[in-house]
Design a protein around this motif. Sequence first.
Motif, PDB file in Angstrom:
ATOM      1  N   ARG A 277      -4.085  15.058 -14.183  1.00 38.44           N
ATOM      2  CA  ARG A 277      -3.654  15.311 -12.797  1.00 38.44           C
ATOM      3  C   ARG A 277      -2.636  14.225 -12.444  1.00 38.44           C
ATOM      4  NH1 ARG A 277      -6.676  19.160  -9.449  1.00 38.44           N
ATOM      5  NH2 ARG A 277      -4.943  18.659  -8.067  1.00 38.44           N
ATOM      6  N   PRO A 278      -1.348  14.535 -12.510  1.00 37.54           N
ATOM      7  CA  PRO A 278      -0.347  13.517 -12.202  1.00 37.54           C
ATOM      8  C   PRO A 278      -0.377  13.154 -10.723  1.00 37.54           C
ATOM      9  CG  PRO A 278       0.691  15.649 -12.370  1.00 37.54           C
ATOM     10  CD  PRO A 278      -0.746  15.844 -12.745  1.00 37.54           C
ATOM     11  N   VAL A 279       0.081  11.970 -10.421  1.00 40.68           N
ATOM     12  CA  VAL A 279       0.176  11.517  -9.038  1.00 40.68           C
ATOM     13  C   VAL A 279       1.553  10.927  -8.794  1.00 40.68           C
ATOM     14  CG1 VAL A 279      -2.296  11.021  -8.808  1.00 40.68           C
ATOM     15  CG2 VAL A 279      -0.746   9.205  -9.544  1.00 40.68           C
TER      16      VAL A 279
ATOM     17  N   GLY B 149       0.838  -1.188   0.000  1.00 43.45           N
ATOM     18  CA  GLY B 149       0.000   0.000   0.000  1.00 43.45           C
ATOM     19  C   GLY B 149       0.878   1.244   0.000  1.00 43.45           C
ATOM     20  N   TYR B 150       0.296   2.380  -0.358  1.00 39.56           N
ATOM     21  CA  TYR B 150       1.057   3.631  -0.425  1.00 39.56           C
ATOM     22  C   TYR B 150       0.138   4.831  -0.285  1.00 39.56           C
ATOM     23  CZ  TYR B 150      -0.580   3.142  -5.246  1.00 39.56           C
ATOM     24  OH  TYR B 150      -1.372   2.951  -6.354  1.00 39.56           O
ATOM     25  N   HIS B 151       0.726   5.947   0.084  1.00 37.96           N
ATOM     26  CA  HIS B 151       0.013   7.216   0.158  1.00 37.96           C
ATOM     27  C   HIS B 151       0.055   7.837  -1.232  1.00 37.96           C
ATOM     28  CE1 HIS B 151      -0.188   7.106   4.530  1.00 37.96           C
ATOM     29  NE2 HIS B 151       1.035   6.607   4.479  1.00 37.96           N
ATOM     30  N   LEU B 152      -1.069   8.387  -1.672  1.00 31.08           N
ATOM     31  CA  LEU B 152      -1.175   8.978  -3.007  1.00 31.08           C
ATOM     32  C   LEU B 152      -1.142  10.493  -2.901  1.00 31.08           C
ATOM     33  CD1 LEU B 152      -1.639   7.997  -5.971  1.00 31.08           C
ATOM     34  CD2 LEU B 152      -4.042   8.545  -5.622  1.00 31.08           C
ATOM     35  N   ILE B 153      -0.243  11.095  -3.649  1.00 33.13           N
ATOM     36  CA  ILE B 153      -0.130  12.555  -3.703  1.00 33.13           C
ATOM     37  C   ILE B 153      -0.582  12.997  -5.080  1.00 33.13           C
ATOM     38  CG2 ILE B 153       1.456  14.517  -3.654  1.00 33.13           C
ATOM     39  CD1 ILE B 153       2.752  11.740  -1.819  1.00 33.13           C
ATOM     40  N   LEU B 154      -1.554  13.891  -5.119  1.00 31.96           N
ATOM     41  CA  LEU B 154      -2.134  14.379  -6.365  1.00 31.96           C
ATOM     42  C   LEU B 154      -1.518  15.725  -6.719  1.00 31.96           C
ATOM     43  CD1 LEU B 154      -4.464  13.767  -8.448  1.00 31.96           C
ATOM     44  CD2 LEU B 154      -5.919  15.165  -6.977  1.00 31.96           C
ATOM     45  N   GLY B 155      -0.847  15.763  -7.866  1.00 38.08           N
ATOM     46  CA  GLY B 155      -0.203  16.989  -8.315  1.00 38.08           C
ATOM     47  C   GLY B 155      -1.183  17.968  -8.926  1.00 38.08           C
ATOM     48  N   ASP B 156      -0.665  19.113  -9.330  1.00 38.10           N
ATOM     49  CA  ASP B 156      -1.474  20.157  -9.956  1.00 38.10           C
ATOM     50  C   ASP B 156      -2.034  19.698 -11.287  1.00 38.10           C
ATOM     51  OD1 ASP B 156      -0.882  21.969  -7.926  1.00 38.10           O
ATOM     52  OD2 ASP B 156       0.842  22.796  -8.984  1.00 38.10           O
ATOM     53  N   GLU B 157      -3.172  20.269 -11.658  1.00 41.13           N
ATOM     54  CA  GLU B 157      -3.722  20.016 -12.992  1.00 41.13           C
ATOM     55  C   GLU B 157      -2.757  20.603 -14.016  1.00 41.13           C
ATOM     56  OE1 GLU B 157      -7.265  21.637 -15.746  1.00 41.13           O
ATOM     57  OE2 GLU B 157      -7.874  21.022 -13.737  1.00 41.13           O
TER      58      GLU B 157
END
Length: 160
Positions: free
Chosen positions: A153-155, A37-45
């Motif tokens: 939206r990159p992650v 499992g991992y934490h998801l970080i959502l980048g800028d559009e």
Amino acid sequence: MQAAEQAQITIPEIGAVWPGQGGIYAGFIPARNGADGYHLILGDELGKFEWGPYGNESPATSLIDGRANTLALIESGGEYPAAIAAHEHDADGHSDFYLPAAAELYEAWLNLNGKLTGWVWSSSQRSAYNAFGVGFDDGFQSYHGKDGELRVRPVRRFIR
């Protein structure tokens, strides 16, 4: 990273900017199919992009692993504008962003419900003509023609 440094990491509330991680915290993606499992970080559009060649099968077949899909698209040498944009994104010194898989995007929508809007591409191909997207207005998942333009939206992943 040493154990003492790991213990000092503070995970922000879902939807909050995660300082130094390149975006907002979109929640925890549980372990699946033997992967941690991992934490998801959502980048800028990044804007709107086509997914890729309409009518061509691609190597992006996973519904759960956007990182593998993105690398397969990049390494294939094909023209995949959405994946290329996500892969080239850099924020807070991190350059390990990718185009999320359909399941990763849906998990982000579940966690960020109401905080984002618009249709967003996943890296998951449905057919030679379509790829999956998620509508952040209502969580609706559907497929769209690869020659159409949707938001990117990159992650990136944070594994603790």
